[in-house]
Design an enzyme around this catalytic site. Structure first.
Site, PDB file in Angstrom:
ATOM      1  N   HIS A 233      -5.853  -9.918 -10.792  1.00 38.14           N
ATOM      2  CA  HIS A 233      -5.117 -11.124 -10.433  1.00 38.14           C
ATOM      3  C   HIS A 233      -5.108 -12.064 -11.636  1.00 38.14           C
ATOM      4  CE1 HIS A 233      -4.620 -15.155  -8.678  1.00 38.14           C
ATOM      5  NE2 HIS A 233      -4.126 -14.589  -7.600  1.00 38.14           N
ATOM      6  N   ARG A 276       0.324 -10.803  -9.994  1.00 40.80           N
ATOM      7  CA  ARG A 276      -0.201  -9.468  -9.720  1.00 40.80           C
ATOM      8  C   ARG A 276       0.954  -8.482  -9.764  1.00 40.80           C
ATOM      9  NH1 ARG A 276      -2.568  -9.933  -3.956  1.00 40.80           N
ATOM     10  NH2 ARG A 276      -1.210 -11.748  -3.803  1.00 40.80           N
ATOM     11  N   LYS A 279       4.454  -8.489  -7.442  1.00 41.63           N
ATOM     12  CA  LYS A 279       4.600  -9.807  -6.843  1.00 41.63           C
ATOM     13  C   LYS A 279       5.733 -10.568  -7.524  1.00 41.63           C
ATOM     14  CE  LYS A 279       1.236  -9.503  -3.867  1.00 41.63           C
ATOM     15  NZ  LYS A 279       1.476  -9.561  -2.409  1.00 41.63           N
ATOM     16  N   ASP A 282       6.069 -16.789 -10.663  1.00 33.83           N
ATOM     17  CA  ASP A 282       5.570 -18.088 -10.216  1.00 33.83           C
ATOM     18  C   ASP A 282       5.285 -18.925 -11.455  1.00 33.83           C
ATOM     19  OD1 ASP A 282       4.059 -20.299  -9.315  1.00 33.83           O
ATOM     20  OD2 ASP A 282       3.129 -19.153  -7.716  1.00 33.83           O
ATOM     21  N   CYS A 284       3.279 -21.281 -12.114  1.00 31.41           N
ATOM     22  CA  CYS A 284       1.889 -21.584 -12.487  1.00 31.41           C
ATOM     23  C   CYS A 284       1.296 -20.518 -13.392  1.00 31.41           C
ATOM     24  CB  CYS A 284       1.019 -21.798 -11.253  1.00 31.41           C
ATOM     25  SG  CYS A 284       0.634 -20.306 -10.314  1.00 31.41           S
ATOM     26  N   TYR A 285       1.798 -19.268 -13.262  1.00 24.36           N
ATOM     27  CA  TYR A 285       1.274 -18.201 -14.114  1.00 24.36           C
ATOM     28  C   TYR A 285       1.788 -18.312 -15.545  1.00 24.36           C
ATOM     29  CZ  TYR A 285      -0.638 -16.254  -9.898  1.00 24.36           C
ATOM     30  OH  TYR A 285      -1.358 -16.090  -8.742  1.00 24.36           O
ATOM     31  N   ASP A 337       7.321 -23.868  -8.673  1.00 24.86           N
ATOM     32  CA  ASP A 337       7.043 -22.432  -8.703  1.00 24.86           C
ATOM     33  C   ASP A 337       8.276 -21.652  -9.184  1.00 24.86           C
ATOM     34  OD1 ASP A 337       7.058 -19.763  -7.805  1.00 24.86           O
ATOM     35  OD2 ASP A 337       6.069 -20.191  -5.931  1.00 24.86           O
ATOM     36  N   ASP A 344       5.367 -30.103  -7.256  1.00 21.86           N
ATOM     37  CA  ASP A 344       4.030 -30.608  -6.939  1.00 21.86           C
ATOM     38  C   ASP A 344       3.269 -30.770  -8.245  1.00 21.86           C
ATOM     39  OD1 ASP A 344       2.457 -28.081  -7.506  1.00 21.86           O
ATOM     40  OD2 ASP A 344       3.682 -27.336  -5.858  1.00 21.86           O
ATOM     41  N   HIS A 347       1.906 -27.320  -9.957  1.00 24.95           N
ATOM     42  CA  HIS A 347       2.867 -26.564 -10.756  1.00 24.95           C
ATOM     43  C   HIS A 347       3.360 -27.372 -11.953  1.00 24.95           C
ATOM     44  CE1 HIS A 347       3.011 -23.865  -7.226  1.00 24.95           C
ATOM     45  NE2 HIS A 347       3.264 -22.953  -8.148  1.00 24.95           N
TER      46      HIS A 347
END
Length: 432
Positions: A233, A276, A279, A282, A284-285, A337, A344, A347
């Site tokens: 992850h 991952r 998936k 996103d 944040c990654y 995201d 938010d 993010h």
């Protein structure tokens, strides 16, 4: 280096051909992947219609206004984060420092006073006043105080009690629980190593066997899981790798397997990262995954890989910047995201952190910038181990090194490789 005026991928017809193909086998995940790509394509088409020349813009002023308001007033939607209030302080303060926006001293003092209320008699910080101490808000609080970087901020941290708190969470196998009676995962090892190294309370005994426990979290995929035996992850992989960098043991990972895993997480069509395998992308990654590449670059170079690039990280830096600037910005401020999601502060922080990583390469000797769009899009660099600006890391380390290690009579003191010896260059690429 000036901003990069080269055509964006979205203006390249070949890019459309990279959209997902399910080969006639429809699954829940394939349907969701197609929906995301269609949403991203729609966002890009709107951009194309509005701009004949590709110069994506960071909505700097809108983000600043959104963040500034958040320091004083939050909507009812944030009630669910009542146990994460130091995190809100960190996310907002770090976003502002990346934007190079100053914060009035009166406000930073209020933040210090609030975080002091979050520090518990046990030494750790809680998610809010009157709550139980927890390693995650402890990490966030220490980072926020180091960003502020004043004597008032540093003096909030009770180092003796903080060390006692970390000891109360240490497990016989080298891991840490997140709180008394709480769960074990690799986040806790990172949070403990981060706050201990920044505040100069590291001792050999405190992190005895922690390296071996983290190494046991690297699985067959190459990434790291939260605990041994689970799926790799992005968030856990960052935490485990960064903790080992702080402990000076990152070379003990299977670095090439880790590299294969993380570069495979950058999405071919979107340009952003997934957390991952199989998936969705996103925002944040953009930090949790891209932030691994400076750490890996340095570790591989130190491991003898002398042929590494001296101008770029081992991922598509322009593609990530394009995803963040075109798909993750709310027009009224804040980042998100993916298209269709709400903005938010979480993010906003990690999209901006990833954008910073993608813009800056290397250290003083081998420094290079790749900024998509105009120079106005440039953010301050962030330290990929701690995710606060490098000068704030250096200042905190220098401040706390002047103080003795608490309880030195019981412990042997900090090992030579346990401190971030050159904090401002830990983001470095090749070292000469």
């Amino acid at each position: 280096m000036d901003g990069v005026p080269t055509p964006l991928r979205c203006f390249d017809e070949q890019h459309t051909a990279e959209m997902f193909e399910d080969d006639g086998v429809e699954t829940v995940t394939s349907v969701e992947q197609k929906k995301v790509e269609e949403a991203i394509e729609a966002a890009i088409n709107v951009y194309k219609q509005m701009h004949s020349f590709p110069q994506p813009t960071l909505l700097r002023e809108q983000h600043y206004q959104y963040l500034k308001k958040g320091l004083r007033n939050l909507s009812d939607a944030y009630e669910c984060l009542d146990a994460s209030r130091p995190w809100l302080c960190f996310w907002i303060l770090h976003s502002l420092e990346l934007l190079e926006e100053s914060i009035p001293s009166a406000i930073t003092s209020e933040v210090c006073q609030f975080l002091a209320l979050c520090q518990t008699p046990t030494g750790g910080f809680a998610g809010g006043p009157g709550q139980h101490a927890h390693l995650a808000p402890t990490y966030a609080a220490v980072n926020a105080l180091c960003i502020i970087g004043t004597e008032e901020a540093y003096n909030v941290i009770n180092r003796e009690k903080l060390l006692d708190f970390l000891w109360s969470l240490k497990q016989p196998n080298g891991s840490f629980v997140m709180h008394i009676g709480g769960e074990v995962d690799v986040r806790s090892a990172y949070c403990a190593a981060s706050v201990a190294s920044l505040t100069n309370i590291m001792t050999p005994a405190l992190f005895e066997d922690t390296t071996n426990w983290i190494l046991s979290c690297q699985n067959w995929e190459g990434g790291l899981s939260g605990v041994p035996g689970l799926e790799a992850h992005g968030g856990y992989t960052f935490c485990g790798t960064a903790a080992l960098v702080i402990l000076g043991k990152e070379h003990m990972l299977d670095l090439k397997a880790l590299l294969r895993w993380v570069i495979s997480r950058q999405m071919r069509f979107e340009g952003g990262f997934q957390g991952r395998c199989n998936k969705l992308v996103d925002g944040c990654y953009s930090f949790w995954q891209a932030g691994l590449l400076p750490l890996l670059h340095r570790a591989l170079f130190n491991d003898g890989e002398s042929e590494l690039s001296r101008q770029r990280w081992m991922f598509d830096q322009l593609a990530l910047q394009e995803y963040i600037l075109l798909c993750c910005q709310n027009p009224t401020g804040g980042l998100l995201d993916k298209p269709g999601k709400s903005r938010d502060f979480y993010h906003t922080c990690y999209c901006l952190s990833g954008l910073s990583i993608a813009q800056h390469f290397g250290n003083v000797e081998h420094y290079h910038e790749v900024i998509l769009g105009t120079e106005e899009n440039r953010l301050a660099p962030t330290h990929p181990v701690y995710n606060i600006c490098p000068d704030k890391v250096a200042k905190a380390v220098q401040h706390f090194r002047q103080l003795s290690v608490p309880d030195a009579s019981r412990q042997a003191g900090p090992p030579a490789d346990a401190e971030p010896s050159e904090p401002a260059s830990a983001a470095a690429g090749p070292q000469s």
